[in-house]
Design a protein around this motif. Structure first.
Motif, PDB file in Angstrom:
ATOM      1  N   GLN A 339       0.821  -1.203   0.000  1.00  0.00           N
ATOM      2  CA  GLN A 339       0.000   0.000   0.000  1.00  0.00           C
ATOM      3  C   GLN A 339       0.859   1.258   0.000  1.00  0.00           C
ATOM      4  O   GLN A 339       0.527   2.274   0.602  1.00  0.00           O
ATOM      5  N   LYS A 340       2.007   1.184  -0.676  1.00  0.00           N
ATOM      6  CA  LYS A 340       2.918   2.306  -0.781  1.00  0.00           C
ATOM      7  C   LYS A 340       2.781   2.945  -2.142  1.00  0.00           C
ATOM      8  O   LYS A 340       2.894   2.294  -3.165  1.00  0.00           O
ATOM      9  N   GLN A 341       2.527   4.277  -2.149  1.00  0.00           N
ATOM     10  CA  GLN A 341       2.350   4.993  -3.403  1.00  0.00           C
ATOM     11  C   GLN A 341       3.703   5.405  -3.965  1.00  0.00           C
ATOM     12  O   GLN A 341       4.535   5.966  -3.263  1.00  0.00           O
ATOM     13  N   ILE A 342       3.913   5.128  -5.238  1.00  0.00           N
ATOM     14  CA  ILE A 342       5.146   5.483  -5.919  1.00  0.00           C
ATOM     15  C   ILE A 342       4.779   6.324  -7.130  1.00  0.00           C
ATOM     16  O   ILE A 342       3.929   5.940  -7.936  1.00  0.00           O
ATOM     17  N   ILE A 343       5.401   7.496  -7.273  1.00  0.00           N
ATOM     18  CA  ILE A 343       5.147   8.320  -8.449  1.00  0.00           C
ATOM     19  C   ILE A 343       5.813   7.673  -9.646  1.00  0.00           C
ATOM     20  O   ILE A 343       7.023   7.483  -9.678  1.00  0.00           O
ATOM     21  N   ASN A 344       4.999   7.307 -10.624  1.00  0.00           N
ATOM     22  CA  ASN A 344       5.512   6.628 -11.813  1.00  0.00           C
ATOM     23  C   ASN A 344       5.543   7.519 -13.041  1.00  0.00           C
ATOM     24  O   ASN A 344       6.119   7.160 -14.060  1.00  0.00           O
ATOM     25  N   GLY A 345       4.901   8.664 -12.942  1.00  0.00           N
ATOM     26  CA  GLY A 345       4.876   9.516 -14.112  1.00  0.00           C
ATOM     27  C   GLY A 345       4.025  10.739 -13.905  1.00  0.00           C
ATOM     28  O   GLY A 345       3.629  11.085 -12.791  1.00  0.00           O
ATOM     29  N   GLY A 346       3.734  11.400 -15.019  1.00  0.00           N
ATOM     30  CA  GLY A 346       2.916  12.593 -14.988  1.00  0.00           C
ATOM     31  C   GLY A 346       3.467  13.662 -15.888  1.00  0.00           C
ATOM     32  O   GLY A 346       4.436  13.463 -16.632  1.00  0.00           O
ATOM     33  N   GLY A 347       2.828  14.864 -15.826  1.00  0.00           N
ATOM     34  CA  GLY A 347       3.250  15.978 -16.652  1.00  0.00           C
ATOM     35  C   GLY A 347       2.309  17.152 -16.484  1.00  0.00           C
ATOM     36  O   GLY A 347       1.492  17.190 -15.558  1.00  0.00           O
ATOM     37  N   GLN A 348       2.409  18.100 -17.416  1.00  0.00           N
ATOM     38  CA  GLN A 348       1.729  19.373 -17.282  1.00  0.00           C
ATOM     39  C   GLN A 348       0.655  19.548 -18.346  1.00  0.00           C
ATOM     40  O   GLN A 348       0.857  19.248 -19.530  1.00  0.00           O
ATOM     41  N   TYR A 349      -0.544  20.021 -17.905  1.00  0.00           N
ATOM     42  CA  TYR A 349      -1.584  20.503 -18.808  1.00  0.00           C
ATOM     43  C   TYR A 349      -1.548  22.031 -18.845  1.00  0.00           C
ATOM     44  O   TYR A 349      -1.111  22.678 -17.886  1.00  0.00           O
ATOM     45  N   ASP A 350      -2.031  22.605 -19.930  1.00  0.00           N
ATOM     46  CA  ASP A 350      -2.062  24.068 -20.010  1.00  0.00           C
ATOM     47  C   ASP A 350      -3.047  24.628 -18.991  1.00  0.00           C
ATOM     48  O   ASP A 350      -3.911  23.919 -18.477  1.00  0.00           O
ATOM     49  N   GLU A 351      -2.934  25.916 -18.693  1.00  0.00           N
ATOM     50  CA  GLU A 351      -3.765  26.555 -17.677  1.00  0.00           C
ATOM     51  C   GLU A 351      -5.037  27.155 -18.259  1.00  0.00           C
ATOM     52  O   GLU A 351      -5.827  27.751 -17.528  1.00  0.00           O
ATOM     53  N   GLU A 352      -5.251  26.989 -19.559  1.00  0.00           N
ATOM     54  CA  GLU A 352      -6.421  27.591 -20.208  1.00  0.00           C
ATOM     55  C   GLU A 352      -7.655  26.703 -20.132  1.00  0.00           C
ATOM     56  O   GLU A 352      -8.730  27.110 -20.568  1.00  0.00           O
ATOM     57  N   GLY A 353      -7.489  25.470 -19.628  1.00  0.00           N
ATOM     58  CA  GLY A 353      -8.628  24.567 -19.526  1.00  0.00           C
ATOM     59  C   GLY A 353      -8.955  23.846 -20.803  1.00  0.00           C
ATOM     60  O   GLY A 353     -10.100  23.411 -21.011  1.00  0.00           O
ATOM     61  N   ASP A 354      -7.963  23.708 -21.703  1.00  0.00           N
ATOM     62  CA  ASP A 354      -8.176  22.974 -22.947  1.00  0.00           C
ATOM     63  C   ASP A 354      -7.722  21.520 -22.833  1.00  0.00           C
ATOM     64  O   ASP A 354      -7.826  20.775 -23.807  1.00  0.00           O
ATOM     65  N   GLU A 355      -7.186  21.140 -21.680  1.00  0.00           N
ATOM     66  CA  GLU A 355      -6.619  19.808 -21.444  1.00  0.00           C
ATOM     67  C   GLU A 355      -5.548  19.482 -22.481  1.00  0.00           C
ATOM     68  O   GLU A 355      -5.465  18.360 -22.990  1.00  0.00           O
ATOM     69  N   THR A 356      -4.727  20.457 -22.822  1.00  0.00           N
ATOM     70  CA  THR A 356      -3.632  20.280 -23.763  1.00  0.00           C
ATOM     71  C   THR A 356      -2.355  19.945 -23.003  1.00  0.00           C
ATOM     72  O   THR A 356      -1.944  20.704 -22.117  1.00  0.00           O
TER      73      THR A 356
END
Length: 535
Positions: A339-356
């Motif tokens: 039950q240990k959480q490991i960050i495996n990834g991720g990244g950045q979406y734009d701040e305009e709310g376009d989910e880009t």
């Protein structure tokens, strides 16, 4: 029929009319991995009114003549039914079904069925449930009148009546019902208990669960897992507090959602809970967030992957603005048992709310789980992949985390996307097989031209890091015009290579179609058979 396509399941039937092949994606449960897999088949209705089901390898799974209107033809979308289910009976002079019809399974009698009159079901019938297969041996029993259900109908499972309800003269449900879920099977024994009014759910409905797979004092054992209320006007609209189960709820994915409905829309804080490994384990809150009016997500959310289950606990953590993802989102993997959480990834979406998506991202594969920890590393520009992307594999499996995690990370593939930022693959690529995992690290390598495969592509299976390396020579050639058409000699892998016997297919392509003599080879059993194709 072939071993590699057994145990596949989906949970619906549909109708269509199309002279061309329809590529259908089905979902099946892999008992070895204890997870769902995707597989694709082709369904074709020919000008001669034949319906043909075939695998991606071109093997005909089923062929039958359509005597009635092809537009009303019922299409099987359950692989075991495609393989094994057949209805037998007579046709009248007008080519409509007549008299007694029975169902067979793998050429043996399955159920007595019932009677047709001028192509319409009449009287008492017993028939397989829509999702009937080897792990869901459920039947329906009741009366038909002019091909329409009426009166009392029952669900039969393991020779026990586990539910049912009544239809009125118009074939509409009414009164008290105990329904089984569309995905009901040995590992997912969900039922729903409540009342119908004019075919719509009203009042309190309970979600029941049998997690013991046993019979107590000859009775079917159900536990209350959730439920809530529908409005009393008969509109089938959810109201008030609800505890819902996930679409994939079973022995390996016991996820529930708790929150409030207002006029059929989720509002306020909703919480996600998970019970690890079924019975006897505590229920933990593992996610959730806030809905504003009209079921719009807002603020910080922790969400689950579409394929979340006990051995693939992938979660996403980030922020919503007016129902759109913005800013930084992290991808977590929860190690089962620890039950240990490991960050495996991720990244950045734009701040305009376009989910880009913007900048550098680490994404996890759709099939990410304990023995297939595959991640994709690269850059986004305006929501499109650009430049070099690498495919990395953590071959550590279920071992405990070591301080130097990099010693377990291996480059397994990747390639270049066009620098114009249009997400088009170019040049040399190494791609991983859809079923890539610890013991079967299959890769495909070759050239792309404007996002199309060209020239020679090779297939290699490296095996795992503990057992002896396996070397599989496979592959073939695509045309150089960028049409991605196969030609000449090919060695291909079955969709579920490894799981059901390491099946390969060896033969010739002409203009993208298989021709002549092909050999199906089981490398594990050292067995083979020949298949002939005509073009």
């Amino acid at each position: 029929m072939h071993q590699q396509i057994q145990n596949i399941q989906v949970f619906e039937k549909s109708t269509f009319s199309n002279q061309d092949a329809n590529l259908i994606q089905l979902e099946w449960w892999n008992p070895n991995e204890m997870k769902f897999r995707d597989v694709q088949i082709h369904i074709t209705i020919t000008q001669e009114n034949n319906i043909i089901y075939s695998s991606q390898e071109g093997i005909i799974l089923r062929k039958e003549q359509i005597y009635d209107n092809p537009n009303n033809q019922e299409i099987l979308l359950n692989m075991e039914q495609i393989q094994h289910l057949e209805w037998l009976g007579e046709y009248g002079k007008n080519k409509r079904k007549l008299g007694k019809w029975v169902a067979t399974w793998n050429k043996s009698l399955l159920i007595e069925g019932g009677y047709y009159v001028d192509g319409l079901k009449q009287g008492l019938w017993t028939q397989p449930f829509t999702n009937y297969f080897s792990k869901a041996k459920v039947f329906e029993n009741g009366q038909y009148f002019h091909d329409q259900k009426y009166g009392r109908w029952h669900y039969i499972y393991k020779n026990k009546n586990i539910g049912g309800g009544s239809y009125n003269a118009q074939g509409v449900k009414y009164g008290k019902w105990l329904e089984i879920s569309e995905k009901f099977n040995d590992d997912s024994q969900l039922t729903y208990c409540g009342e119908y009014k004019n075919g719509k759910k009203v009042g309190i409905w309970a979600v029941l669960w049998n997690d013991d797979d046993s019979w107590y004092n000859g009775e079917y054992k159900n536990k209350l897992m959730g439920g809530g209320s529908y409005d009393e006007e008969g509109d089938g609209i959810k109201q008030g507090n609800w505890l819902e189960v996930s679409d994939r709820f079973d022995n390996h994915t016991q996820v529930t959602f708790k929150g409030e409905y207002k006029n059929g829309k989720k509002v306020g804080n909703w919480h996600i809970f998970h019970r690890q490994n079924g019975k006897g384990k505590s229920i933990m809150k593992i996610g959730g967030g806030l809905y504003k009016e009209e079921e719009i997500k807002q603020g910080i959310w922790v969400e689950l992957s579409d394929r979340f289950y006990d051995f693939s606990q992938v979660k996403y953590n980030g922020q919503y603005k007016h129902g759109k993802k913005i800013g930084r989102w992290d991808i977590f993997y929860v190690k089962e048992k620890m039950q240990k959480q490991i960050i495996n990834g991720g990244g950045q979406y734009d701040e305009e709310g376009d989910e880009t998506k913007l900048g550098f991202w680490v994404e996890v594969s759709d099939r990410f789980y304990c023995n297939s920890k595959v991640t994709y590393h690269g850059q986004y520009k305006n929501g499109k992949k650009i430049g070099m992307w690498n495919i990395l594999f953590n071959w550590q499996g279920n071992k405990q985390m070591q301080q130097n995690i990099m010693q377990y990370i291996r480059f397994s593939g990747g390639g270049l996307y066009d620098k114009r930022g249009d997400g088009i693959k170019q040049g040399y690529w190494i791609e991983i097989w859809n079923g890539f995992f610890y013991q079967s690290q299959v890769t495909y390598s070759g050239q792309y031209k404007n996002d199309k495969k060209v020239g020679r592509w090779d297939i290699l299976n490296e095996g795992d890091q503990i057992q002896e390396y396996l070397s599989l020579s496979g592959g073939g050639s695509y045309d150089e015009e960028g049409n991605e058409i196969k030609f000449g000699r090919w060695i291909e892998l079955a969709n579920d290579f490894w799981d059901f016997g390491q099946i390969t297919f060896n033969g010739e392509y002409q203009d993208g179609k298989k021709v002549g003599r092909w050999v199906e080879m089981d490398l594990y059993k050292d067995e083979k058979r020949e298949i002939m194709y005509q073009y």
